[in-house]
Design a protein around this motif. Structure first.
Motif, mmCIF file in Angstrom:
data_model
loop_
_atom_site.group_PDB
_atom_site.id
_atom_site.type_symbol
_atom_site.label_atom_id
_atom_site.label_comp_id
_atom_site.label_asym_id
_atom_site.label_seq_id
_atom_site.Cartn_x
_atom_site.Cartn_y
_atom_site.Cartn_z
ATOM 1 N N ARG A 1 -7.749 -8.059 5.903
ATOM 2 C CA ARG A 1 -6.924 -7.733 4.743
ATOM 3 C C ARG A 1 -7.635 -6.740 3.832
ATOM 4 N NH1 ARG A 1 -5.686 -12.986 3.279
ATOM 5 N NH2 ARG A 1 -4.499 -13.266 5.184
ATOM 6 N N GLU A 2 -8.945 -6.923 3.737
ATOM 7 C CA GLU A 2 -9.702 -5.954 2.940
ATOM 8 C C GLU A 2 -9.623 -4.571 3.558
ATOM 9 O OE1 GLU A 2 -13.594 -7.499 2.604
ATOM 10 O OE2 GLU A 2 -12.989 -9.118 1.272
ATOM 11 N N LYS A 3 -9.712 -4.533 4.880
ATOM 12 C CA LYS A 3 -9.604 -3.242 5.561
ATOM 13 C C LYS A 3 -8.248 -2.614 5.294
ATOM 14 C CE LYS A 3 -12.592 -3.656 9.568
ATOM 15 N NZ LYS A 3 -12.575 -3.944 11.008
ATOM 16 N N ILE A 4 -7.232 -3.437 5.339
ATOM 17 C CA ILE A 4 -5.887 -2.915 5.095
ATOM 18 C C ILE A 4 -5.788 -2.350 3.687
ATOM 19 C CG2 ILE A 4 -3.512 -3.673 4.707
ATOM 20 C CD1 ILE A 4 -3.753 -5.427 7.110
ATOM 21 N N ASN A 5 -6.418 -3.036 2.741
ATOM 22 C CA ASN A 5 -6.390 -2.516 1.381
ATOM 23 C C ASN A 5 -7.091 -1.172 1.289
ATOM 24 O OD1 ASN A 5 -4.898 -4.532 0.247
ATOM 25 N ND2 ASN A 5 -6.680 -5.821 -0.191
ATOM 26 N N ALA A 6 -8.200 -1.053 2.044
ATOM 27 C CA ALA A 6 -8.901 0.235 2.039
ATOM 28 C C ALA A 6 -8.016 1.332 2.611
ATOM 29 C CB ALA A 6 -10.186 0.119 2.850
ATOM 30 N N ARG A 7 -7.301 0.994 3.691
ATOM 31 C CA ARG A 7 -6.405 1.983 4.289
ATOM 32 C C ARG A 7 -5.298 2.365 3.315
ATOM 33 N NH1 ARG A 7 -9.733 0.811 7.549
ATOM 34 N NH2 ARG A 7 -9.715 1.285 9.758
ATOM 35 N N MET A 8 -4.846 1.373 2.576
ATOM 36 C CA MET A 8 -3.796 1.646 1.605
ATOM 37 C C MET A 8 -4.288 2.628 0.557
ATOM 38 S SD MET A 8 -0.804 0.025 1.859
ATOM 39 C CE MET A 8 -0.241 -0.509 0.262
ATOM 40 N N LYS A 9 -5.545 2.448 0.162
ATOM 41 C CA LYS A 9 -6.080 3.368 -0.841
ATOM 42 C C LYS A 9 -6.179 4.774 -0.272
ATOM 43 C CE LYS A 9 -8.435 0.201 -3.844
ATOM 44 N NZ LYS A 9 -9.613 -0.640 -3.966
ATOM 45 N N LEU A 10 -6.584 4.840 0.989
ATOM 46 C CA LEU A 10 -6.684 6.155 1.638
ATOM 47 C C LEU A 10 -5.319 6.824 1.694
ATOM 48 C CD1 LEU A 10 -9.017 6.731 4.583
ATOM 49 C CD2 LEU A 10 -6.773 7.769 4.708
ATOM 50 N N LEU A 11 -4.331 6.034 2.041
ATOM 51 C CA LEU A 11 -2.971 6.575 2.098
ATOM 52 C C LEU A 11 -2.505 7.002 0.715
ATOM 53 C CD1 LEU A 11 -1.051 4.295 4.588
ATOM 54 C CD2 LEU A 11 -1.322 6.738 4.689
ATOM 55 N N GLN A 12 -2.911 6.223 -0.274
ATOM 56 C CA GLN A 12 -2.529 6.576 -1.639
ATOM 57 C C GLN A 12 -3.082 7.935 -2.025
ATOM 58 O OE1 GLN A 12 -3.517 2.810 -3.543
ATOM 59 N NE2 GLN A 12 -2.175 3.421 -5.210
#
Lengths: 353, 162
Positions: free
Chosen positions: A206-217
């Motif tokens: 889930r933390e990784k997913i959050n990091a990916r979300m930030k990258l996408l942001q």
């Protein structure tokens, strides 16, 4: 009543074993009558023994002082053996231990019978486990440990349930502290979903997913200010959709456009390589920027030098075709050739191969 | 010479922008050669579709087979070859996504992720079979490549329309 009947039958064995057990029948009856024996008295009785024998007895009976309070049968056996037995009577510790184990086992059966008569319910279990401990300590001690472990586990479960009720993170912390299987069970129970195990891996993911979300942001323009995953996801979806719509629109434009000029990739690549690599070609304007008339003008200007170099060109171009690279000069050339100029058209054909 | 240095770089090692432009221009050339000058609406629609598919295919092949979305895109284009479809999100894809996402997403995500990811799966090619993590990865790469595609296609349009 059974115990009272059983005791006289066994007392001869007690006489056989111990030399100083003459008055033990009366003692036993007294002790049977006095319902739960004090652990403290047993300890004092143990203290009368020399240190090594006391240790032996302690090891064979049970290690924890706290557990002694729970299983009084072993302590009873010890306190029965110890007072009449002085130090010189027992020649070897092994013999003492054996006798003690026998006797304690007998007495523990008495204990069971007495517990059946109605003392405490927890006692029979412990007294069952204790004869094993006296006869074979290697088996017994793990059993005791298991008992203590099980109680501890129950405590942990209770704690975990409480913390799970409170919030999610404390549950995970308790999972870190406790065994690995417990937290997963409780997480599943809490959510009502049948996940596989690995709640830790799940959290990492889930933390990784959050990091990916930030990258996408960062990738999507205007998405940094938005907070909340749902909003961000909406924005990302909108962005992708708009891009796809743009592609559709552009392909429609490209379909409607009448390609009088057979479009050559080189021009575009030229613009790219210019923008990427170098701006040191001042005389050359990006071909895609040229208006139609200007192209003709420039073609007149640039065509002469290329025609003089025409001998070189086939080799030059073929090599280029292999390496898939096009210089800005060549892009100009191919653009011109594809547009109008007849003498260079053969080269253009070669390039299309 | 300056150009001599650059010439040695093969296309495979150049930027994705260059590769896409090269492939797309080739595909457009082929399309223009096949072109029939009938002005019917069907022919126009077909041509639009072909151009779009050409751009997507060249983008996918330019992105390389390392990415899941490019592989899925190429596979879909090859499967739909010859079919007339203006809408890219075709029916079979939706069926697959509805089947798989229900199976896969439930343990992984909570409710608010579920809604967003559902939409994202439909948009990113091959997203139906991804878990959330790789879906985000692929989406990031897909967005990058799409922006490149749009830029290059704009240049093409600009070039053609003068």
């Amino acid at each position: 009543m059974e115990s009272v009947e059983a005791l006289p039958a066994r007392s001869p064995t007690g006489e056989l074993i111990g030399t100083g057990f003459n008055s033990q029948i009366g003692d036993e009856i007294q002790r049977l009558i006095s319902v739960p024996p004090d652990s403290g008295s047993s300890f004092t009785a143990l203290l009368e023994l020399p240190a090594n024998q006391a240790m032996e007895l302690l090891i064979h009976s049970s290690e924890d002082a706290a557990t002694i309070a729970q299983n009084p049968s072993a302590t009873i056996a010890e306190c029965r053996l110890s007072p009449p037995a002085p130090v010189p009577i027992f020649p070897s510790d092994a013999a003492l231990v054996e006798r003690a184990s026998k006797f304690s086992s007998i007495m523990s059966t008495d204990e069971i019978s007495r517990a059946k008569l109605g003392t405490v319910k927890e006692e029979p279990l412990d007294s069952v486990s204790n004869p094993n401990s006296n006869s074979s300590p290697a088996v017994s001690n793990p059993a005791v440990d298991q008992n203590t472990k099980s109680t501890k586990r129950k405590d942990r479960e209770k704690k975990g349930k409480e913390s799970n009720k409170k919030s999610k993170k404390p549950a995970n912390e308790s999972s870190d502290d406790g065994g690995e299987k417990l937290p997963y069970v409780h997480v599943r129970a809490r959510r009502g979903q049948a996940t596989d195990s690995h709640s830790l891996a799940e959290r990492a993911r889930r933390e990784k997913i959050n990091a990916r979300m930030k990258l996408l942001q960062e990738l999507v323009p205007g998405c940094n200010k938005i907070s909340g995953t749902a909003m961000v996801l909406d924005e990302i979806i909108n962005h992708v959709q708009s891009l796809q719509r743009q592609v559709e629109f552009l392909s429609m434009r490209l379909a409607t456009v009448n390609p009088r000029v057979d479009f050559d990739f080189d021009t575009l690549l030229a613009t790219e390589s210019r923008s990427h690599v170098d701006m040191s070609f001042p005389g050359m304007v990006m071909p895609s920027m040229w208006p139609e008339g200007q192209v003709h003008m420039n073609r007149e200007q640039y065509q002469q030098p290329w025609q003089t170099d025409e001998l070189q060109q086939p080799v030059w171009i073929r090599e280029e075709d292999n390496s898939n690279f096009i210089t800005p000069e060549n892009s100009l050339l191919s653009y011109d050739s594809s547009a109008n100029s007849a003498p260079l058209h053969s080269n253009q054909v070669k390039m299309e191969m | 010479m300056f150009s001599g240095k650059i010439r040695k770089i093969p296309l495979s090692r150049r930027s994705i922008r260059t590769r896409f432009a090269y492939k797309f221009s080739k595909a457009l050339k082929e399309l223009n050669q096949k072109r029939t000058f009938s002005s019917s609406l069907e022919a126009y629609n077909r041509r639009c579709y072909m151009v779009k598919m050409a751009s997507y295919a060249s983008l996918a092949s330019a992105a390389g087979s390392r990415r899941t979305w490019s592989r899925a895109l190429l596979w879909k284009i090859r499967r739909n070859k010859g079919l007339m479809r203006t809408n890219k999100s075709a029916a079979p894809r939706r069926r697959i996504s509805s089947l798989i996402s229900k199976k896969e997403e439930n343990p992984n995500n909570n409710g608010e992720d579920l809604l967003g990811l559902e939409g994202l799966r439909k948009l990113v090619p091959g997203g139906e079979v991804m878990d959330a993590l790789s879906l985000f990865d692929e989406t990031a790469d897909y967005i990058k490549c799409l922006t490149i595609q749009v830029q290059i296609m704009r240049k093409f349009v600009h070039f053609y329309s003068g």
